[in-house]
Scaffold this motif. Sequence first.
Motif: not given
Length: 164
Positions: A27-32, A93-95, A106-107, A148-151
């Motif tokens: 959660r913290a990283e996603a909101l950051r 997102d940033v892809i 996604v929130v 959230g996820f990171r590719l």
Amino acid sequence: MDQEAVRGPGGRCVETTAARHMRELDRAEALRLLSTVSLGRIVFTHHALPAVRPVNHFVSGGDIVIRIHEDGALGALVAPADAPGVVVAYEADVIDPVTHLGWSVVVTGYARVVADADEVDRYAHLLHPWVTHPMTGVLRIRPDLVTGFRLEGDPTRPVPAIRG
């Protein structure tokens, strides 16, 4: 080597390694990460159907803040004073279009109109509308569910090569 070909900038053929993986974000990283961009998409119900609008935002105290105008589709998200708000989703997102690496958040939570005039004034100076239509209100989304996820690429695999 397991590769796929995609079209990069200018229509050039780009090979990207298929050795990508998806890492869940807390959660913290996603909101950051969400706070590092200003563009997102709000998903809401409009005339009993799902609707999506691109909007600019900022993150304040873990909440997502956007501006609205009364006669727009988002103006319909005004909930009665005794209601917890209106359920919405917010995505940003940033892809990278060539490497397909990046992140998405996604929130899901309740959206409420900000009623405090001082807060509205402060937020109005922080969020500037994209169109000349005057913005008349501010909407705050309180996240209940943050995913959230990171590719990510495999650092042991070669960097994508652009071919002519």
